[in-house]
Design a protein around this motif. Structure first.
Motif, mmCIF file in Angstrom:
data_model
loop_
_atom_site.group_PDB
_atom_site.id
_atom_site.type_symbol
_atom_site.label_atom_id
_atom_site.label_comp_id
_atom_site.label_asym_id
_atom_site.label_seq_id
_atom_site.Cartn_x
_atom_site.Cartn_y
_atom_site.Cartn_z
ATOM 1 N N MET A 78 138.970 50.827 -49.138
ATOM 2 C CA MET A 78 140.429 50.975 -49.215
ATOM 3 C C MET A 78 141.080 50.372 -47.966
ATOM 4 S SD MET A 78 142.608 54.488 -49.731
ATOM 5 C CE MET A 78 142.303 55.186 -48.096
ATOM 6 N N ARG A 79 142.086 49.545 -48.193
ATOM 7 C CA ARG A 79 142.809 48.962 -47.071
ATOM 8 C C ARG A 79 143.852 49.955 -46.581
ATOM 9 N NH1 ARG A 79 140.891 44.733 -44.328
ATOM 10 N NH2 ARG A 79 142.675 43.375 -44.297
ATOM 11 N N VAL A 80 143.856 50.155 -45.292
ATOM 12 C CA VAL A 80 144.819 51.079 -44.700
ATOM 13 C C VAL A 80 145.445 50.408 -43.480
ATOM 14 C CG1 VAL A 80 143.643 53.157 -45.511
ATOM 15 C CG2 VAL A 80 143.017 52.159 -43.305
ATOM 16 N N THR A 81 146.548 50.976 -43.051
ATOM 17 C CA THR A 81 147.231 50.441 -41.878
ATOM 18 C C THR A 81 147.133 51.419 -40.724
ATOM 19 O OG1 THR A 81 148.778 49.271 -43.312
ATOM 20 C CG2 THR A 81 149.424 49.547 -41.010
ATOM 21 N N ASP A 82 146.695 50.919 -39.610
ATOM 22 C CA ASP A 82 146.694 51.699 -38.381
ATOM 23 C C ASP A 82 148.161 51.925 -37.993
ATOM 24 O OD1 ASP A 82 146.856 52.273 -35.617
ATOM 25 O OD2 ASP A 82 144.963 51.260 -35.224
ATOM 26 N N PRO A 83 148.626 53.178 -37.996
ATOM 27 C CA PRO A 83 150.056 53.413 -37.753
ATOM 28 C C PRO A 83 150.503 53.106 -36.330
ATOM 29 C CG PRO A 83 148.879 55.509 -37.872
ATOM 30 C CD PRO A 83 147.890 54.428 -38.221
ATOM 31 N N VAL A 84 149.564 52.996 -35.420
ATOM 32 C CA VAL A 84 149.940 52.757 -34.024
ATOM 33 C C VAL A 84 150.171 51.276 -33.771
ATOM 34 C CG1 VAL A 84 149.176 52.944 -31.638
ATOM 35 C CG2 VAL A 84 148.789 54.828 -33.222
ATOM 36 N N CYS A 85 149.209 50.446 -34.107
ATOM 37 C CA CYS A 85 149.339 49.025 -33.791
ATOM 38 C C CYS A 85 149.694 48.184 -35.020
ATOM 39 C CB CYS A 85 148.050 48.506 -33.165
ATOM 40 S SG CYS A 85 146.660 48.495 -34.286
ATOM 41 N N GLY A 86 149.621 48.792 -36.217
ATOM 42 C CA GLY A 86 150.000 48.061 -37.411
ATOM 43 C C GLY A 86 148.902 47.194 -37.994
ATOM 44 N N MET A 87 147.733 47.246 -37.415
ATOM 45 C CA MET A 87 146.628 46.429 -37.898
ATOM 46 C C MET A 87 146.116 46.940 -39.241
ATOM 47 S SD MET A 87 142.952 45.767 -36.067
ATOM 48 C CE MET A 87 143.645 44.984 -34.626
ATOM 49 N N GLN A 88 145.795 46.009 -40.139
ATOM 50 C CA GLN A 88 145.212 46.384 -41.415
ATOM 51 C C GLN A 88 143.711 46.477 -41.248
ATOM 52 O OE1 GLN A 88 146.469 45.066 -45.167
ATOM 53 N NE2 GLN A 88 148.151 46.395 -44.655
ATOM 54 N N ILE A 89 143.165 47.605 -41.651
ATOM 55 C CA ILE A 89 141.722 47.807 -41.538
ATOM 56 C C ILE A 89 141.195 48.406 -42.830
ATOM 57 C CG2 ILE A 89 141.606 48.034 -39.027
ATOM 58 C CD1 ILE A 89 141.842 51.033 -39.362
ATOM 59 N N ASP A 90 139.882 48.361 -42.983
ATOM 60 C CA ASP A 90 139.252 49.030 -44.105
ATOM 61 C C ASP A 90 138.934 50.454 -43.679
ATOM 62 O OD1 ASP A 90 137.525 47.963 -46.785
ATOM 63 O OD2 ASP A 90 136.993 49.895 -45.923
ATOM 64 N N SER A 91 139.242 51.401 -44.543
ATOM 65 C CA SER A 91 139.057 52.811 -44.161
ATOM 66 C C SER A 91 137.607 53.125 -43.818
ATOM 67 C CB SER A 91 139.547 53.730 -45.273
ATOM 68 O OG SER A 91 138.837 53.491 -46.462
ATOM 69 N N THR A 92 136.679 52.394 -44.411
ATOM 70 C CA THR A 92 135.270 52.649 -44.103
ATOM 71 C C THR A 92 134.868 52.081 -42.756
ATOM 72 O OG1 THR A 92 134.557 50.637 -45.222
ATOM 73 C CG2 THR A 92 134.663 52.647 -46.547
ATOM 74 N N GLU A 93 135.714 51.244 -42.188
ATOM 75 C CA GLU A 93 135.398 50.619 -40.904
ATOM 76 C C GLU A 93 136.279 51.132 -39.779
ATOM 77 O OE1 GLU A 93 135.860 46.504 -41.789
ATOM 78 O OE2 GLU A 93 133.928 46.365 -42.799
ATOM 79 N N ALA A 94 137.078 52.139 -40.063
ATOM 80 C CA ALA A 94 137.962 52.674 -39.034
ATOM 81 C C ALA A 94 137.145 53.251 -37.881
ATOM 82 C CB ALA A 94 138.861 53.752 -39.630
ATOM 83 N N ALA A 95 137.576 52.962 -36.671
ATOM 84 C CA ALA A 95 136.863 53.468 -35.489
ATOM 85 C C ALA A 95 137.182 54.927 -35.235
ATOM 86 C CB ALA A 95 137.238 52.633 -34.273
ATOM 87 N N ALA A 96 138.315 55.377 -35.768
ATOM 88 C CA ALA A 96 138.714 56.757 -35.550
ATOM 89 C C ALA A 96 139.661 57.184 -36.660
ATOM 90 C CB ALA A 96 139.402 56.893 -34.194
ATOM 91 N N THR A 97 139.667 58.466 -36.970
ATOM 92 C CA THR A 97 140.596 58.999 -37.958
ATOM 93 C C THR A 97 141.225 60.270 -37.404
ATOM 94 O OG1 THR A 97 138.969 60.392 -39.069
ATOM 95 C CG2 THR A 97 139.188 58.134 -39.878
ATOM 96 N N GLU A 98 142.358 60.607 -37.971
ATOM 97 C CA GLU A 98 143.034 61.832 -37.552
ATOM 98 C C GLU A 98 143.775 62.380 -38.769
ATOM 99 O OE1 GLU A 98 142.806 63.291 -34.716
ATOM 100 O OE2 GLU A 98 144.619 64.423 -34.310
ATOM 101 N N THR A 99 143.711 63.696 -38.939
ATOM 102 C CA THR A 99 144.469 64.325 -40.023
ATOM 103 C C THR A 99 145.678 65.013 -39.417
ATOM 104 O OG1 THR A 99 142.454 64.673 -41.292
ATOM 105 C CG2 THR A 99 144.371 65.933 -41.948
ATOM 106 N N PHE A 100 146.829 64.671 -39.927
ATOM 107 C CA PHE A 100 148.070 65.228 -39.401
ATOM 108 C C PHE A 100 148.969 65.587 -40.565
ATOM 109 C CE2 PHE A 100 152.449 64.644 -37.766
ATOM 110 C CZ PHE A 100 152.419 65.611 -36.767
ATOM 111 N N GLN A 101 149.422 66.839 -40.603
ATOM 112 C CA GLN A 101 150.280 67.340 -41.672
ATOM 113 C C GLN A 101 149.694 67.039 -43.048
ATOM 114 O OE1 GLN A 101 154.194 65.760 -40.765
ATOM 115 N NE2 GLN A 101 154.590 67.386 -39.277
#
Ligand SMILES: [Zn+2]
Length: 60
Positions: free
Chosen positions: A1-24
């Protein structure tokens, strides 16, 4: 799944994310731990701006 890093705006694959955070109940994906740390410091600053971070932002 393609997702967007909300901080820098970079498009990444969720399986390759270096870090995740759950908020609300939502999960956010980050390209690096430093982006996650910035999100943690002030998450309300980054949510709701996916795809609009960076270029359309005039100032800090
Ligand atoms: Zn990032």
């Amino acid at each position: 799944m393609r997702v967007t890093d909300p901080v820098c705006g970079m498009q990444i694959d969720s399986t390759e994310a270096a870090a995740t955070e759950t908020f609300q109940g939502r999960r956010y994906y980050f390209c690096s731990a430093s982006c996650r740390d910035r999100f943690r410091a002030s998450p309300e600053r980054y949510i709701g701006n996916e795809g609009a971070v960076g270029h359309s932002r005039g100032c800090c």
